[in-house]
Design an enzyme around this catalytic site. Structure first.
Site, short mmCIF file in Angstrom:
data_model
loop_
_atom_site.label_atom_id
_atom_site.label_comp_id
_atom_site.label_asym_id
_atom_site.label_seq_id
_atom_site.Cartn_x
_atom_site.Cartn_y
_atom_site.Cartn_z
N TYR A 1 0.83 -1.20 0.00
CA TYR A 1 0.00 0.00 0.00
C TYR A 1 0.87 1.26 0.00
CZ TYR A 1 -4.10 -2.84 1.31
OH TYR A 1 -5.11 -3.77 1.36
N PRO B 1 -16.50 -3.34 0.98
CA PRO B 1 -17.90 -3.58 1.39
C PRO B 1 -18.90 -2.70 0.67
CG PRO B 1 -16.74 -2.33 3.07
CD PRO B 1 -15.69 -2.78 2.08
N LEU B 2 -18.44 -1.58 0.10
CA LEU B 2 -19.35 -0.68 -0.62
C LEU B 2 -19.20 -0.82 -2.12
CD1 LEU B 2 -19.04 2.56 1.55
CD2 LEU B 2 -20.51 0.56 1.88
N GLY C 1 -16.72 -0.46 -4.21
CA GLY C 1 -16.06 0.65 -4.87
C GLY C 1 -16.86 1.93 -4.92
N LEU D 1 -20.32 1.97 -5.24
CA LEU D 1 -21.64 1.76 -5.83
C LEU D 1 -22.73 1.61 -4.79
CD1 LEU D 1 -20.92 -0.69 -8.80
CD2 LEU D 1 -21.41 1.76 -8.92
N LEU D 2 -22.36 1.11 -3.60
CA LEU D 2 -23.34 0.91 -2.54
C LEU D 2 -23.33 2.05 -1.51
CD1 LEU D 2 -22.71 -2.91 -1.98
CD2 LEU D 2 -24.63 -1.87 -3.19
#
Length: 322
Positions: free
Chosen positions: A53, A212-213, A215, A217-218
């Site tokens: 990272y 969890p989202l 990228g 979209l949620l």
């Protein structure tokens, strides 16, 4: 904060994991420090990183930022369950990637130096290394544990059969084996329900969902776009593929009176073997907003509606056989 056991281990972690991937590339060091301090204030004790990272090959920028934060003292390291990963390219020579005993040894020592600590709580294989046998992998991890450099071993991006193979290999060595699996899992990406989640549950691994989202979209993407916010090109392409589902989802979240991102996290916390979804806040606002997910209790009707919008899998082989 209600802490939970990481799989079958005795290790207690917060039900949300602070992902540090944005520290360096998208979040300044000063803001990263503030986010980590606030995470502790909110009760989050589980932080996840990786040697790759940071956006600069071989530098481990994100681990360096976390290490300088630890170096401030004040119990920061002692209060943190620290997870990091090994596998990715850290140089141009052939043994500077993968899960060979040589790379595991070198990569662990390098991460410890960057993180300014003498041990890693959970050392995770970032990916399966198909040319390294699990016997070699486990021998290397055993040595690190005997040296006191790591406490637990986890995996990331393993298939269900990889988990089984890893655990059976560890059992033959009378070694604890994996305690966690970090997998790509969310309402839109439900393939782990076929075999990864059942395998993790059977072997006592805590599942740590990443992205969890999906990228963004949620995370209420349509509402944000309506307000004039721009979106990354790859996300917009994915949105066009799933627009009907996302429209239904955001409408349902409005009916619940909750933010879309919070519902997505709350849903994950209801799934089998899931312990601690990874949140990757770029800002303090995003960090603090994530805590709402811990207060949302989705009932059976809400869970059923989410399954209608985003059909999932029962398990294997029932999903494709009688």
């Amino acid at each position: 904060m209600d802490y939970v056991n990481l799989g079958r281990s005795g290790l207690l972690v917060s039900p949300l994991c602070l992902g540090t991937m944005n520290f360096g590339p998208r979040t300044t060091e000063e803001d990263s420090f503030a986010i980590m301090d606030r995470a502790h204030e909110l009760g989050l004790n589980f932080f996840d990183s990786a040697n790759v990272y940071g956006g600069q090959k071989g530098e481990g920028i994100t681990e360096q930022i976390v290490g300088r934060w630890f170096a401030q003292g004040g119990g920061r390291r002692e209060k943190t369950v620290l997870a990091t990963k090994v596998y990715g390219d850290m140089g141009d020579w052939p043994n500077e990637r993968g899960l060979s005993a040589l790379n595991i040894r070198r990569a662990c020592d390098a991460s410890l130096k960057r993180l300014q600590t003498d041990y890693i709580d959970i050392y995770q294989a970032h990916h399966v290394h198909r040319t390294t046998p699990f016997e070699e992998f486990w021998e290397a991890m055993e040595v690190l544990r005997q040296q006191g450099k790591i406490l637990y071993v986890g995996s990331s991006n393993f298939a269900g059969w990889h988990l089984a193979k890893a655990q059976e290999s560890a059992a033959r060595r009378n070694f604890l084996g994996l305690v966690s699996e970090q997998t790509h899992y969310n309402l839109l990406t439900r393939a782990p329900e076929l075999e990864v989640l059942p395998a993790a549950e059977d072997y006592g691994l805590g599942v740590i969902p990443w992205s969890p989202l999906a990228g963004g979209l949620l995370g209420g993407v349509l509402r944000k776009l309506d307000k004039g916010r721009s979106g990354a090109e790859h996300m917009l392409k994915q949105l066009e593929r799933h627009r009907d589902k996302i429209e239904q989802y955001e409408k349902f979240c409005d009916e619940l009176g909750e933010e879309a991102a919070d519902v997505a996290l709350a849903w994950l916390l209801k799934q089998r073997a899931v312990v601690s979804p990874i949140i990757g806040p770029r800002t303090m606002q995003q960090l603090e907003g994530s805590l709402r997910a811990l207060e949302i209790d989705l009932d059976e009707a809400a869970l059923a509606r989410l399954d209608e919008i985003f059909p999932g899998h029962r398990t294997a082989p029932e999903d494709y056989a009688w």
